[in-house]
Design an enzyme around this catalytic site. Sequence first.
Site, PDB file in Angstrom:
ATOM      1  N   LYS A   9       0.832  -1.200   0.000  1.00  0.00           N
ATOM      2  CA  LYS A   9       0.000   0.000   0.000  1.00  0.00           C
ATOM      3  C   LYS A   9       0.875   1.263   0.000  1.00  0.00           C
ATOM      4  O   LYS A   9       2.095   1.171   0.217  1.00  0.00           O
ATOM      5  CB  LYS A   9      -0.929  -0.050   1.222  1.00  0.00           C
ATOM      6  CG  LYS A   9      -1.911  -1.233   1.163  1.00  0.00           C
ATOM      7  CD  LYS A   9      -2.847  -1.255   2.369  1.00  0.00           C
ATOM      8  CE  LYS A   9      -3.882  -2.361   2.225  1.00  0.00           C
ATOM      9  NZ  LYS A   9      -4.868  -2.356   3.345  1.00  0.00           N
ATOM     10  N   TYR A  49     -12.307  -2.904  -4.013  1.00  0.00           N
ATOM     11  CA  TYR A  49     -12.934  -2.904  -2.687  1.00  0.00           C
ATOM     12  C   TYR A  49     -14.466  -2.929  -2.752  1.00  0.00           C
ATOM     13  O   TYR A  49     -15.131  -2.462  -1.838  1.00  0.00           O
ATOM     14  CB  TYR A  49     -12.453  -1.700  -1.878  1.00  0.00           C
ATOM     15  CG  TYR A  49     -11.046  -1.852  -1.342  1.00  0.00           C
ATOM     16  CD1 TYR A  49     -10.714  -2.939  -0.511  1.00  0.00           C
ATOM     17  CD2 TYR A  49     -10.059  -0.927  -1.638  1.00  0.00           C
ATOM     18  CE1 TYR A  49      -9.436  -3.083  -0.010  1.00  0.00           C
ATOM     19  CE2 TYR A  49      -8.768  -1.068  -1.131  1.00  0.00           C
ATOM     20  CZ  TYR A  49      -8.464  -2.148  -0.316  1.00  0.00           C
ATOM     21  OH  TYR A  49      -7.196  -2.283   0.197  1.00  0.00           O
ATOM     22  N   HIS A 115      -1.753  -5.380   1.415  1.00  0.00           N
ATOM     23  CA  HIS A 115      -3.014  -6.089   1.143  1.00  0.00           C
ATOM     24  C   HIS A 115      -2.720  -7.520   0.729  1.00  0.00           C
ATOM     25  O   HIS A 115      -1.758  -7.773   0.016  1.00  0.00           O
ATOM     26  CB  HIS A 115      -3.776  -5.407   0.003  1.00  0.00           C
ATOM     27  CG  HIS A 115      -4.850  -6.289  -0.589  1.00  0.00           C
ATOM     28  ND1 HIS A 115      -6.100  -6.388  -0.045  1.00  0.00           N
ATOM     29  CD2 HIS A 115      -4.826  -7.153  -1.636  1.00  0.00           C
ATOM     30  CE1 HIS A 115      -6.808  -7.271  -0.741  1.00  0.00           C
ATOM     31  NE2 HIS A 115      -6.054  -7.747  -1.719  1.00  0.00           N
ATOM     32  N   GLU A 126      -9.029 -10.467  -8.129  1.00  0.00           N
ATOM     33  CA  GLU A 126      -8.102  -9.345  -7.964  1.00  0.00           C
ATOM     34  C   GLU A 126      -6.945  -9.422  -8.963  1.00  0.00           C
ATOM     35  O   GLU A 126      -6.548  -8.403  -9.542  1.00  0.00           O
ATOM     36  CB  GLU A 126      -7.584  -9.315  -6.518  1.00  0.00           C
ATOM     37  CG  GLU A 126      -8.695  -8.920  -5.538  1.00  0.00           C
ATOM     38  CD  GLU A 126      -8.359  -9.192  -4.073  1.00  0.00           C
ATOM     39  OE1 GLU A 126      -7.226  -9.617  -3.764  1.00  0.00           O
ATOM     40  OE2 GLU A 126      -9.248  -8.970  -3.218  1.00  0.00           O
TER      41      GLU A 126
HETATM   42  P1  GTP Z   1      -6.722  -6.230   2.987  1.00  0.00           P
HETATM   43  O1  GTP Z   1      -5.692  -7.322   2.876  1.00  0.00           O
HETATM   44  O2  GTP Z   1      -6.146  -4.859   2.756  1.00  0.00           O
HETATM   45  O3  GTP Z   1      -7.971  -6.497   2.180  1.00  0.00           O
HETATM   46  O4  GTP Z   1      -7.149  -6.220   4.534  1.00  0.00           O
HETATM   47  P2  GTP Z   1      -8.096  -7.239   5.283  1.00  0.00           P
HETATM   48  O5  GTP Z   1      -8.624  -8.284   4.351  1.00  0.00           O
HETATM   49  O6  GTP Z   1      -7.355  -7.702   6.483  1.00  0.00           O
HETATM   50  O7  GTP Z   1      -9.280  -6.299   5.749  1.00  0.00           O
HETATM   51  P3  GTP Z   1     -10.619  -5.888   4.937  1.00  0.00           P
HETATM   52  O8  GTP Z   1     -10.611  -6.487   3.583  1.00  0.00           O
HETATM   53  O9  GTP Z   1     -11.758  -6.152   5.843  1.00  0.00           O
HETATM   54  O10 GTP Z   1     -10.420  -4.309   4.840  1.00  0.00           O
HETATM   55  C1  GTP Z   1      -9.661  -3.748   3.784  1.00  0.00           C
HETATM   56  C2  GTP Z   1      -8.842  -2.618   4.331  1.00  0.00           C
HETATM   57  O11 GTP Z   1      -9.700  -1.610   4.827  1.00  0.00           O
HETATM   58  C3  GTP Z   1      -7.951  -2.969   5.544  1.00  0.00           C
HETATM   59  O12 GTP Z   1      -6.729  -3.539   5.174  1.00  0.00           O
HETATM   60  C4  GTP Z   1      -7.771  -1.611   6.176  1.00  0.00           C
HETATM   61  O13 GTP Z   1      -6.774  -0.852   5.490  1.00  0.00           O
HETATM   62  C5  GTP Z   1      -9.120  -0.968   5.947  1.00  0.00           C
HETATM   63  N1  GTP Z   1      -9.984  -1.178   7.112  1.00  0.00           N
HETATM   64  C6  GTP Z   1     -10.586  -2.312   7.503  1.00  0.00           C
HETATM   65  N2  GTP Z   1     -11.301  -2.139   8.620  1.00  0.00           N
HETATM   66  C7  GTP Z   1     -11.147  -0.835   8.954  1.00  0.00           C
HETATM   67  C8  GTP Z   1     -11.636  -0.025  10.005  1.00  0.00           C
HETATM   68  O14 GTP Z   1     -12.376  -0.482  10.878  1.00  0.00           O
HETATM   69  N3  GTP Z   1     -11.264   1.283   9.991  1.00  0.00           N
HETATM   70  C9  GTP Z   1     -10.461   1.803   9.034  1.00  0.00           C
HETATM   71  N4  GTP Z   1     -10.138   3.099   9.080  1.00  0.00           N
HETATM   72  N5  GTP Z   1      -9.971   1.065   8.023  1.00  0.00           N
HETATM   73  C10 GTP Z   1     -10.304  -0.238   7.980  1.00  0.00           C
HETATM   74 MG    MG Z   2      -9.509  -7.837   2.519  1.00  0.00          MG
END
Ligand code: GTP
Ligand code: MG
Length: 149
Positions: A9, A49, A115, A126
Site C-alpha cells: 500500500k 474494494y 493487502h 483481484e
Molecule cells: P486487505 O488485505 O487490505 O484487504 O485487509 P483485510 O482483508 O485484512 O481487511 P478488509 O478487507 O476487511 O479491509 C480492507 C482494508 O480496509 C484494511 O486492510 C484496512 O486498510 C481498511 N480497514 C478495515 N477495517 C477498517 C476499520 O475499521 N477502519 C479503518 N479506518 N480502516 C479499515
Molecule cells: Mg480484505
Amino acid sequence: NERTFIAVKPDGVQRRLVGEIIRRFERKGFKLVGMKFLQASEEQLRQHYWELRERPFYKGLVKYMSSGPIVVMAWQGLDVVKTARKMLGETNPADSLPGTIRGDYGVEVSRNVIHGSDSVENAQREISLWFKEHELICWEESNELWIYK
Ligand code: GTP
Ligand code: MG
C-alpha cells in the site's frame, strides 16, 4: 497451482518496505509471477474494494489507497492465499503478532502497509483486475524440488 494477489500500500512504499516484503515472500518459497509499480485509479480501487462499499471507512480507504504509488504482485505456491494472510497478520496491526508484516511494521488499521487476498476466488478476481494475462509469467524454478516434495 494457487495464486494470491498482494499489494504494498502507499504507506508501505513511502516507508521503503517494498524490498522487505518481497524478501519475505521469496524466502518463504513462493514464486513471483507478476509485479507492477503503479498509481491506482479510483475506478480500479472501487472495483477492488467492491465488497466494502457500504462500510463507514470505505471513502477514506479509497483515498488512502490512491494517495501514492503502490506495488501490485501475484505470488504462486501451495496454499499461498491462506499462508500469505498469516504472513500479513490481522487487519489491525495492533492485533498482529510480531513476526508478521503488519505486526512488525504497522500501528493503525487505516495504515496497515499491505493487502492480501482473503480467498482463492477473490485472489483470481483481484489478479485479473490488476494484471493483463500477458503480464503474468509462468517460469520454471530450479529450487522447486527443495521447496516441494
Ligand atoms: P486487505 O488485505 O487490505 O484487504 O485487509 P483485510 O482483508 O485484512 O481487511 P478488509 O478487507 O476487511 O479491509 C480492507 C482494508 O480496509 C484494511 O486492510 C484496512 O486498510 C481498511 N480497514 C478495515 N477495517 C477498517 C476499520 O475499521 N477502519 C479503518 N479506518 N480502516 C479499515
Ligand atoms: Mg480484505
